[in-house]
Motif scaffolding. Structure first.
Motif, mmCIF file in Angstrom:
data_model
loop_
_atom_site.group_PDB
_atom_site.id
_atom_site.type_symbol
_atom_site.label_atom_id
_atom_site.label_comp_id
_atom_site.label_asym_id
_atom_site.label_seq_id
_atom_site.Cartn_x
_atom_site.Cartn_y
_atom_site.Cartn_z
ATOM 1 N N SER A 176 58.183 23.944 2.420
ATOM 2 C CA SER A 176 58.148 25.044 1.451
ATOM 3 C C SER A 176 58.360 26.385 2.138
ATOM 4 O O SER A 176 59.072 27.258 1.609
ATOM 5 C CB SER A 176 56.811 25.034 0.706
ATOM 6 N N LEU A 177 57.770 26.570 3.293
ATOM 7 C CA LEU A 177 57.951 27.817 4.039
ATOM 8 C C LEU A 177 59.408 28.001 4.449
ATOM 9 O O LEU A 177 59.939 29.117 4.395
ATOM 10 C CB LEU A 177 57.050 27.829 5.271
ATOM 11 N N VAL A 234 59.919 26.017 -6.659
ATOM 12 C CA VAL A 234 58.954 24.932 -6.484
ATOM 13 C C VAL A 234 58.178 25.119 -5.181
ATOM 14 O O VAL A 234 56.959 24.895 -5.124
ATOM 15 C CB VAL A 234 59.670 23.562 -6.498
ATOM 16 N N ALA A 235 58.869 25.549 -4.122
ATOM 17 C CA ALA A 235 58.200 25.801 -2.843
ATOM 18 C C ALA A 235 57.159 26.900 -2.972
ATOM 19 O O ALA A 235 56.066 26.815 -2.393
ATOM 20 C CB ALA A 235 59.231 26.166 -1.782
ATOM 21 N N ALA A 236 57.492 27.946 -3.741
ATOM 22 C CA ALA A 236 56.541 29.032 -3.954
ATOM 23 C C ALA A 236 55.303 28.551 -4.700
ATOM 24 O O ALA A 236 54.179 28.983 -4.411
ATOM 25 C CB ALA A 236 57.203 30.176 -4.716
ATOM 26 N N THR A 239 51.548 28.674 -3.311
ATOM 27 C CA THR A 239 50.497 29.323 -4.103
ATOM 28 C C THR A 239 49.289 28.415 -4.253
ATOM 29 O O THR A 239 48.140 28.854 -4.113
ATOM 30 C CB THR A 239 51.036 29.713 -5.487
ATOM 31 N N VAL A 240 49.530 27.145 -4.539
ATOM 32 C CA VAL A 240 48.437 26.174 -4.658
ATOM 33 C C VAL A 240 47.708 26.032 -3.325
ATOM 34 O O VAL A 240 46.468 25.943 -3.277
ATOM 35 C CB VAL A 240 48.973 24.807 -5.125
ATOM 36 N N ARG A 289 62.447 36.694 -11.284
ATOM 37 C CA ARG A 289 63.757 36.305 -11.794
ATOM 38 C C ARG A 289 64.655 35.793 -10.670
ATOM 39 O O ARG A 289 65.336 34.775 -10.833
ATOM 40 C CB ARG A 289 64.426 37.497 -12.487
ATOM 41 N N LEU A 290 64.636 36.484 -9.536
ATOM 42 C CA LEU A 290 65.428 36.028 -8.393
ATOM 43 C C LEU A 290 64.901 34.707 -7.847
ATOM 44 O O LEU A 290 65.689 33.850 -7.422
ATOM 45 C CB LEU A 290 65.407 37.094 -7.289
ATOM 46 N N LEU A 291 63.591 34.535 -7.889
ATOM 47 C CA LEU A 291 63.002 33.287 -7.409
ATOM 48 C C LEU A 291 63.361 32.128 -8.327
ATOM 49 O O LEU A 291 63.610 31.008 -7.872
ATOM 50 C CB LEU A 291 61.483 33.439 -7.307
#
Length: 296
Positions: free
Chosen positions: A268-269, A21-23, A27-28, A11-13
């Motif tokens: 993203s990082l 989107v960066a996460a 993940t990919v 939820r916070l993300l």
């Protein structure tokens, strides 16, 4: 991690769309590093001289060649996915080693102080007096540029960041009332450091680690581009950029796609680290917890 805590994190993300989107990108990338070599490993090493420097977005040779082919006819998509494993492994190993060593030395220097603390800080000053990339170049020029040496030299150059941060945090926290109360009740130094002090320092270290992961990736790419990093037959994104340097005027895609992967993961990082800094700070967390504005 409990189900409620996972929902809270998501939820916070979600409140920070850029971080979300960066996460997804990270993940990919992690999925590609874990399972990519198993899925596309053969295509990354199989040569097809008829497809030498094949342009991107041409599906006549199959989906694997959607990003084009290199000078030996190997799929760029497969090689980018395959190289993600080595790139992530080097960055993760260097960051984890520097985090563990730097944190332990910082805890000792900050809590114990005295002659031991001063000795640790003077050694740290010596390491920091040399530019990290220049130090890595010199060490890798003297020794063989193997993967293990790249990890070791990158880890050594990043230790002072964690050490000095941990020491500063510990010196401030050790004077707080709850630490003094624990000392009065007879708590051992190990319990004080690892039970009461380290959990408070950890969020700051996690944020720095996320940023440092991006720096180490860029450093490894720079070393590989200069020919002193990872060597063939091993492949990283930096190696792929270096291999495509000679074809920039005729086959730009050889360097463009691995360079784009480096840029996306690094960006993203940085976005995720900024989200972590806010999410783990009780003073600023309200920015993510406040209700979203809705047009009525």
């Amino acid at each position: 991690m409990s189900e409620n805590r996972i929902k809270t994190v998501l939820r916070l993300l979600w409140r920070d769309k850029f971080a979300f989107v960066a996460a997804i990108i990270l993940t990919v990338t992690v999925f590609s590093a874990l399972f990519g070599p198993w899925l596309l490993g053969r295509s990354a090493t199989m040569m097809n001289l008829r497809a030498r420097n094949a342009p991107p977005f041409d599906l006549s040779r199959g989906f694997e060649y959607i990003l084009g082919a290199d000078s030996l006819g190997r799929s760029i998509l497969a090689r980018v996915v395959f190289a993600s494993q080595t790139t992530m492994m080097i960055a993760a190993a260097a960051v984890i080693c520097s985090l563990i060593i730097g944190t332990l030395l910082g805890l000792i220097a900050g809590y114990r102080g005295g002659l031991v603390g001063e000795a640790i800080m003077r050694i740290t000053d010596i390491v920091m007096s040399f530019p990290s990339l220049l130090l890595a170049l010199v060490v890798l020029y003297v020794f063989s540029p193997a993967i293990s040496n790249v990890i070791i030299v990158l880890a050594i150059t990043r230790i002072p960041i964690y050490l000095r941060t941990t020491r500063a945090e510990v010196m401030e926290i050790r004077s707080r009332m709850f630490v003094i109360a624990a000392e009065v009740t007879g708590a051992s130094a190990m319990r004080l450091v690892f039970k009461h002090i380290l959990p408070i320092v950890a969020p700051t270290l996690v944020t720095i680690m996320t940023l440092d992961f991006a720096f180490v990736m860029l450093a490894e790419a720079s070393l590989s581009f200069l020919g002193l990093g990872v060597q063939a037959p091993n492949v990283t994104w930096g190696v792929m950029v270096a291999e495509g340097r000679a074809y920039l005027s005729t086959a730009w895609w050889l360097s463009f796609w691995p360079g784009l992967a480096i840029a996306l993961v690094t960006m993203s990082l940085n976005l995720v680290s900024n989200w972590l800094r806010i999410a783990t700070d009780p003073v600023q967390r309200w920015r993510l917890e406040k209700p979203e504005d809705k047009n009525v």
